[in-house]
Each structure stands twice: as structure tokens, then as C-alpha cells.
Design a protein around this motif. Sequence first.
Motif, short mmCIF file in Angstrom:
data_model
loop_
_atom_site.label_atom_id
_atom_site.label_comp_id
_atom_site.label_asym_id
_atom_site.label_seq_id
_atom_site.Cartn_x
_atom_site.Cartn_y
_atom_site.Cartn_z
N VAL A 1 64.95 13.26 52.08
CA VAL A 1 64.44 14.50 51.48
C VAL A 1 63.93 15.45 52.56
CG1 VAL A 1 62.61 15.47 50.04
CG2 VAL A 1 63.90 13.49 49.25
N LEU A 2 63.13 14.93 53.49
CA LEU A 2 62.53 15.78 54.51
C LEU A 2 63.56 16.27 55.53
CD1 LEU A 2 59.19 13.83 55.05
CD2 LEU A 2 59.51 16.00 53.88
N GLN A 3 64.55 15.44 55.85
CA GLN A 3 65.59 15.91 56.77
C GLN A 3 66.40 17.05 56.15
OE1 GLN A 3 67.65 12.23 57.77
NE2 GLN A 3 66.65 12.18 59.76
N CYS A 4 66.67 16.95 54.86
CA CYS A 4 67.38 18.04 54.18
C CYS A 4 66.48 19.29 54.09
CB CYS A 4 67.82 17.60 52.79
SG CYS A 4 69.16 16.39 52.79
N ALA A 5 65.19 19.07 53.83
CA ALA A 5 64.28 20.20 53.67
C ALA A 5 64.08 20.98 54.97
CB ALA A 5 62.93 19.70 53.15
N PHE A 6 64.16 20.27 56.10
CA PHE A 6 63.93 20.91 57.39
C PHE A 6 65.21 21.44 58.05
CE2 PHE A 6 60.04 17.98 57.73
CZ PHE A 6 59.20 18.96 57.21
N PHE A 7 66.27 21.62 57.25
CA PHE A 7 67.52 22.10 57.83
C PHE A 7 67.39 23.52 58.40
CE2 PHE A 7 67.77 24.28 53.82
CZ PHE A 7 68.57 25.40 54.05
N VAL A 8 66.30 24.21 58.02
CA VAL A 8 66.08 25.56 58.56
C VAL A 8 65.72 25.51 60.04
CG1 VAL A 8 65.42 26.57 56.35
CG2 VAL A 8 63.69 25.45 57.77
N PHE A 9 65.42 24.30 60.56
CA PHE A 9 65.19 24.11 61.99
C PHE A 9 66.35 23.24 62.51
CE2 PHE A 9 61.02 24.06 59.82
CZ PHE A 9 60.52 25.27 60.28
N PRO A 10 67.52 23.83 62.73
CA PRO A 10 68.73 23.04 63.01
C PRO A 10 68.59 22.04 64.14
CG PRO A 10 69.27 25.36 62.69
CD PRO A 10 67.79 25.28 62.76
N ALA A 11 67.98 22.43 65.25
CA ALA A 11 67.92 21.55 66.42
C ALA A 11 66.87 20.45 66.30
CB ALA A 11 67.66 22.36 67.68
N SER A 12 65.88 20.62 65.42
CA SER A 12 64.79 19.63 65.33
C SER A 12 64.58 19.10 63.92
CB SER A 12 63.48 20.25 65.83
OG SER A 12 63.15 21.40 65.08
N GLY A 13 65.29 19.63 62.93
CA GLY A 13 65.05 19.25 61.54
C GLY A 13 65.25 17.78 61.24
#
Length: 450
Positions: free
Chosen positions: A168-180
Motif C-alpha cells: 500500500v505504501l509503495q503504491c502511495a509514494f509513487f509520486v516520489f519515483p526515485a525513493s517511493g
Amino acid sequence: MNVSSYFKNIIHRFNQSEFYQNIASLFTGMFISRMVPFVFALAIARLYAPEEFGYFALYLTIASALSIVSTGKYEKAIILVDEAHERKQIISFAQRINSAVNLAALVVVVAIILLIKSEDDQKLNLLLVPFYSYFFSSIQLIRNLYISKKQFRQLSILEIGRAILTGVLQCAFFVFPASGLFLGAVAAQMITFFGFSLKINEASLFRFGKFKPEEKVLAKRYIKFPKFSILSEVMNFISSQLPIFLFKPFFGDKMLGLYSFSHRYISTPVQLLSVSISSVYIQNAKSLNENPDTLANSTFSLFRKQVILGIIPFTILGFWGEQIFSLIFGAEWAFSGYLAQLISPWLFFVMLGSPLSAILIVKEKQHVSMWYNILMLIARATSLLIGGLILKDVVSTIVLYSFTGLVFFAFLTIYSLFLAGVNLKHAILYLLKMMLLIVPFAVIKIWLLK
């Protein structure tokens, strides 16, 4: 005995065995937790590029390497003790080490960030490394506590919760491509630890100060773990992660991402079986250590079931991995599926040898494990250097690397069976007989190629 009667007999023995019921209980939870990444992989493969997955694999590798030394490997000693107060003291001792090691690592990371120039996203990834290491190591203490107390249901809940949170969190942080991807993984470890540590009397959030006398006594009793197991696991970790470090200079970011994707999601079922079986097997082997004949029979029975469970899936993967990956993940990942075909024989023997190698802990053969992993590191590094510097071909490199792993894990399987007192002739003949099941699949593959 016909095939139907054979499998009915297996099911009957399974229903009568607490050992296999415990494996099934843990396997169910672990299966769900390992299926979760597959589900989220469908989204992650579309939210992140192969290069970004490569960055994630790199920083996860660094953080995982740090976690190996974070607790001095004393988390394994938790499984070998029976008294509650001793478990608490070992956990306390290990957490003190964990806090000190990762605090020191954080200071070093901050200094590196201040001294070097890099992208902000990469600075964030580097800063997150000690946090992942600390929380991952803390969760390992909780996991082994559950194993020691035979609380496999709670262990399953922990793994399922952590897997869902990570996805869930990896998908949610996709707005930070290099660190999500890495940020999501770290946040999931942290939330899981705080959630479960509050329910456990033996677990503590932070440990500083002097070691207590009773903690020192137990630390000395299990000194083989830091003395041999740290180096052993560092060698094993480096050898298994060598492609992460060498693929980038040899073959570039894209190939690193394609291999990492392939290895991550194909090794998932192997890890599932290894964790489920070894967690229960080590308890069973410890209780049967004074009864050699029963231990041998139990281990051989487990080995036979492992072979039955793995031979067909890995055969299918070995022949049609490229088509399977292309269908599930998209054409962009077809080459990852082809790489999965190449590593499938190696991972089959990992599935056999890794759970059975828990007997080395019971027999306190940490020094053997250390030398085994040192030799495997040398052999794997040699295969990758030959592939990258001489052959200069990614497929040939993976073939060499996979073959090296197959040889070493085949040896580990045989040695583990030997330690458990299993008749090696019977075990090898059984494996060869079961490998005849590969023939029909090979015929189908050849027929389809015409």
C-alpha cells in the motif's frame, strides 16, 4: 501402491501430524503475505520504471546488509532457549546492540550526505538505510520470539500485515519515483514494529546503557552466533546480492532492474516455503535432537514432501517463465521471465536446502555454515566476473551464477540430511526418481517448438 492411494496416505499422515499441521498453519499465513507482493507488483510494475526498481534493490540491499550485524545474530539464540526470562534477556541484549549499531550508522550516513553531492531523492534513500535496518532487525526479534513460543498464528498475522502495508505504501509514494519504493518499505517496517511490540512483554523500543550481568552470561553461552554467524550471513548475503552490485557496471540499470524484478518475485515462493518449514522444523529438530532415529525419519519425510511440492512448479517455470511473466506483468517484463527460467533449477535446490539447513543451528555447526558461505561467495563472484568481463553477455552470466548456486545448495541439502541422520542413498534415489516427472514437460516443450 497406486498414485491415488499414495496421495491419500500422505494426506492421512498429514492430518495426524502436529508437525505438518503447524507448517500448514504458518504456510497459510505466509502464503497470503507472499501473495500480497504479487498483487501489488501488478501496480508497481506500471507505477515505477525498471531503473527505479533498480534503485530500490540497491538501497534495500545496503540496508539488509547492515541489519545482519545489527543484533549480533543473537535473535537465533531466542529459538534455542526455553525459559521466558532467558528469552527476555537475549532480546534485551540484542536490542541494545541494534540501537547502538544503527545509531552509529545514522551518524555516518549524515556525514556522507553532508560531504557528497547527489540528488535529493538519493540522499533520502541513503538516510533511510539505518531506519530500515533498525526496524527490520527489531521485527526479526519478534518473529523468533513467536517461533520459540510456537505462536505461528501471530507470526502469520505479522507477516500478512507487513506485506499489505509495504504494498500500500509503495503504491502511495509513487509520486516520489526515485525513493517511493524504499520509503514505503521503511514506513511499513516501522509501523509493523510499533504495532506488534506493544503486545509483547519481552520486546522494548530502545535499549541503551550497560549490559546486565545475566545478559552477559547468556551472550557468552551463545557466542558462536556473533563469532561465526555474522560473517557467515554477511558472506551469504553478499554472494546472493552480487548481481545487484555488478549488473549495473556490467550491463546497466535496465538489466539490473529486470534481473531484480525476476529474482524478487520468483524467490518469493521459495522464501515462503523456507520460512514456513524451517520455523517449525527447527523446533521439531531441537526436541528430537536426543532421539536420532526419529529425527532422521522426520527429516526424510519432510524432504520427500518438499520435492513433491516443488518439482512441478519449478519445471513449469523453467520451460515457460518468459510467457508467464509477459502474460502477468506485461511485455516489458518478458525478459525477466526468461531470466526466471534460467534461475529456476537453482531456486528449486534453495527450496530444498534452505529449510533443512536449520539443523546446523540445532547441531551448533555455525563454523561449517561460515566456511560454506565463504566458499560460495568466492565461487559466485568468480562466475559473475567471468560473465561480465570475459563473456560480456547477461544470459551467460546468469547461467553461470545459477549453476554455481545449484551446486552449493545441492551440497547444503545433502549435508543437512547427513546431520539429521538420513540415509543419503535413499534420499538421492528418491530425488532422481521424482525428477522423471520433468520428462513429460520436456516433451511438450519440444513439441510446441516444432
